[in-house]
Design an enzyme around this catalytic site. Structure first.
Site, PDB file in Angstrom:
ATOM      1  N   ARG A   1       1.240  -0.500  25.902  1.00 50.32           N
ATOM      2  CA  ARG A   1       0.148  -1.024  26.742  1.00 50.32           C
ATOM      3  C   ARG A   1      -1.160  -0.701  26.043  1.00 50.32           C
ATOM      4  O   ARG A   1      -1.427   0.463  25.723  1.00 50.32           O
ATOM      5  CB  ARG A   1       0.139  -0.387  28.131  1.00 50.32           C
ATOM      6  CG  ARG A   1      -1.202  -0.642  28.826  1.00 50.32           C
ATOM      7  CD  ARG A   1      -1.258  -0.260  30.268  1.00 50.32           C
ATOM      8  NE  ARG A   1      -0.488  -1.187  31.066  1.00 50.32           N
ATOM      9  CZ  ARG A   1      -0.665  -1.348  32.389  1.00 50.32           C
ATOM     10  NH1 ARG A   1      -1.576  -0.641  33.042  1.00 50.32           N
ATOM     11  NH2 ARG A   1       0.079  -2.198  33.050  1.00 50.32           N
TER      12      ARG A   1
ATOM     13  N   HIS B   1       0.354 -10.158  30.148  1.00 50.36           N
ATOM     14  CA  HIS B   1       1.063  -9.099  30.883  1.00 50.36           C
ATOM     15  C   HIS B   1       2.438  -9.653  31.289  1.00 50.36           C
ATOM     16  O   HIS B   1       2.716  -9.869  32.483  1.00 50.36           O
ATOM     17  CB  HIS B   1       0.237  -8.702  32.115  1.00 50.36           C
ATOM     18  CG  HIS B   1       0.668  -7.422  32.763  1.00 50.36           C
ATOM     19  ND1 HIS B   1       1.610  -6.573  32.216  1.00 50.36           N
ATOM     20  CD2 HIS B   1       0.289  -6.841  33.938  1.00 50.36           C
ATOM     21  CE1 HIS B   1       1.774  -5.532  33.004  1.00 50.36           C
ATOM     22  NE2 HIS B   1       0.989  -5.677  34.055  1.00 50.36           N
TER      23      HIS B   1
ATOM     24  N   GLN C   1       4.974  -8.220  34.080  1.00 47.88           N
ATOM     25  CA  GLN C   1       4.527  -8.406  35.468  1.00 47.88           C
ATOM     26  C   GLN C   1       5.036  -9.735  36.037  1.00 47.88           C
ATOM     27  O   GLN C   1       5.404  -9.827  37.206  1.00 47.88           O
ATOM     28  CB  GLN C   1       2.985  -8.364  35.514  1.00 47.88           C
ATOM     29  CG  GLN C   1       2.394  -8.631  36.874  1.00 47.88           C
ATOM     30  CD  GLN C   1       2.572  -7.480  37.860  1.00 47.88           C
ATOM     31  OE1 GLN C   1       2.337  -6.331  37.536  1.00 47.88           O
ATOM     32  NE2 GLN C   1       3.004  -7.784  39.089  1.00 47.88           N
TER      33      GLN C   1
ATOM     34  N   ASP D   1      -6.135 -11.188  41.263  1.00 43.43           N
ATOM     35  CA  ASP D   1      -6.156  -9.985  40.420  1.00 43.43           C
ATOM     36  C   ASP D   1      -7.582  -9.426  40.493  1.00 43.43           C
ATOM     37  O   ASP D   1      -8.495 -10.094  40.994  1.00 43.43           O
ATOM     38  CB  ASP D   1      -5.773 -10.389  38.974  1.00 43.43           C
ATOM     39  CG  ASP D   1      -5.708  -9.202  38.017  1.00 43.43           C
ATOM     40  OD1 ASP D   1      -5.610  -8.043  38.487  1.00 43.43           O
ATOM     41  OD2 ASP D   1      -5.753  -9.429  36.793  1.00 43.43           O
TER      42      ASP D   1
ATOM     43  N   CYS E   1      -0.944  -8.253  41.426  1.00 42.94           N
ATOM     44  CA  CYS E   1      -0.200  -7.361  40.520  1.00 42.94           C
ATOM     45  C   CYS E   1      -0.461  -5.892  40.837  1.00 42.94           C
ATOM     46  O   CYS E   1       0.335  -5.033  40.481  1.00 42.94           O
ATOM     47  CB  CYS E   1      -0.559  -7.670  39.080  1.00 42.94           C
ATOM     48  SG  CYS E   1      -2.329  -7.640  38.755  1.00 42.94           S
TER      49      CYS E   1
ATOM     50  N   ARG F   1       8.773  -4.485  39.777  1.00 48.63           N
ATOM     51  CA  ARG F   1       8.434  -4.140  38.395  1.00 48.63           C
ATOM     52  C   ARG F   1       9.571  -3.324  37.776  1.00 48.63           C
ATOM     53  O   ARG F   1       9.943  -3.508  36.624  1.00 48.63           O
ATOM     54  CB  ARG F   1       7.135  -3.305  38.332  1.00 48.63           C
ATOM     55  CG  ARG F   1       5.875  -4.006  38.789  1.00 48.63           C
ATOM     56  CD  ARG F   1       5.521  -5.226  37.967  1.00 48.63           C
ATOM     57  NE  ARG F   1       5.506  -4.982  36.536  1.00 48.63           N
ATOM     58  CZ  ARG F   1       4.564  -4.299  35.878  1.00 48.63           C
ATOM     59  NH1 ARG F   1       3.519  -3.818  36.502  1.00 48.63           N
ATOM     60  NH2 ARG F   1       4.648  -4.129  34.558  1.00 48.63           N
TER      61      ARG F   1
END
Ligand code: CP
Ligand code: NVA
Length: 339
Positions: free
Chosen positions: A106, A133, A136, A229, A270, A322
């Site tokens: 990440r 991402h 996700q 988001d 998310c 997740r």
């Protein structure tokens, strides 16, 4: 389907069948977990997690998921390794690839996760970059499947900063899986034209549609899913805040927007989300800009607390997913079908 040794750094690299396979494997692993059925099938393997940015869900999903699969896990935070400071990403990849069987990254640059993937010789998974991402999206799509039973033909509306990692990746995922993707945002927050065109090409095959509008009512009408988001992502400088607040306050996801969608609409995010005053950053922003922008006074930004806490909101189911999806990615890319 054999995904052994494949990297997972953008969904652009995966076909519809492969994504479907990963979603089905995730559902199976979730079911096994609920039944208490142990699946320590990778107990001879170890993974390393490289984090340049903070994380709750992604880190914990990889750690708990790896442990469920029987693996050893090493976490390296922003200050815990030589990477980037005294050692290039390429050299780091060549070291870690000799010690570990999989690497999660990440960070900021997509080209760093690509450099890891090109040089490690073991699967590399993108746990978020500025651009994408992808892990996700699997969790999001698993959640939609659990709620609706299918993905093809779902009216999926993303509201907010649509040119960021989440907007980009959701659009790619929708194009691959045949969803009707609508991005609702001011024009300068739409993804790069090249990526939109790539997704429109992919959409021709899957039956997806890709649309952008700055009209929030038109864009959310008949939506099955409304997704948003944060307005400023990790790594963005503080001085973008005021401009972004001005641009996006009108796009705050509130009850009126939800009421404009289908009656069965679900709200997704998310996470982490600014929906109340119980975060340091949210409070700070509310104190600084709340007088000029009363809608964010209570620390609510991209979504109101009412929507976040409503029975339309599936954000915690999504967060749990997740782990099941990341576990599926690790398992599929580390173990071939014949093992
Ligand atoms: N959604 C997500 O990636 O959360 P974290 O930043 O907590 O990992
Ligand atoms: N766009 C957000 C996503 C967090 C999971 C960020 O990059 O900070």
């Amino acid at each position: 389907m054999d995904l052994k040794l494949r990297n997972f750094i953008t969904l652009l690299d995966y076909s519809q069948d492969e994504i479907d396979y990963l979603l089905n494997l995730s559902a199976k692993l979730k079911n096994d977990k609920y039944l208490g059925k142990e699946h320590k099938v990778l107990s001879d393997k170890n993974v390393v997690l490289l984090f340049q940015k903070d994380s709750t869900r992604t880190r914990c999903a990889f750690e708990a998921g790896a442990q469920d699969l029987g693996m050893g896990v090493t976490y390296l935070g922003p200050s815990g390794s030589q990477m980037n400071k005294k050692e290039s990403v390429k050299d780091t990849a060549r070291v870690l690839g000799r010690m570990y069987d999989g690497i999660e990254f990440r960070g900021y640059k997509q080209r760093d996760v690509e450099a890891l993937a090109d040089n490690a010789g073991v699967p590399v998974w993108n746990g978020l970059t500025d651009q994408y991402h992808p892990t996700q999206i699997l969790a999001d799509f698993l959640t939609i499947k659990e709620k609706y039973g299918y993905l093809k033909g779902i009216n999926f509306t993303f509201v907010g900063d649509a040119r960021n990692n989440m907007g980009n990746s959701l659009m790619i995922g929708a194009a691959k899986m045949g969803l009707h993707f609508t991005g609702v945002a001011p024009k300068d927050l739409w993804p790069e034209a090249d990526l939109i065109n790539t997704c429109k090409e992919i959409a021709k095959e899957s039956g997806a549609t890709i649309t952008f509008t700055d009209d929030k009512m038109a864009g959310t009408k008949d939506a099955d899913v409304i997704y948003t988001d944060v307005w400023f992502s990790m790594g963005e400088p503080d001085d973008v805040r005021i401009k972004r607040i001005k641009q996006l306050v009108p796009y705050q996801v509130d009850k009126a927007l939800l009421d404009n969608a289908k009656q069965t609409v679900i709200f997704m995010h998310c996470l982490p989300a600014f929906h109340d005053k119980y975060t340091d950053v949210g409070r700070d922003i509310a104190e600084t800009y709340g007088t000029a922008f009363p809608k964010i006074k209570a620390g609510e930004m991209e979504v109101t607390d009412e929507v976040f806490e409503s029975d339309k909101s599936v954000v915690f189911q999504e967060a749990e997913n997740r782990m099941h999806t990341i576990k599926a990615i690790m398992l599929a890319t580390m173990r071939g079908n014949d093992e």
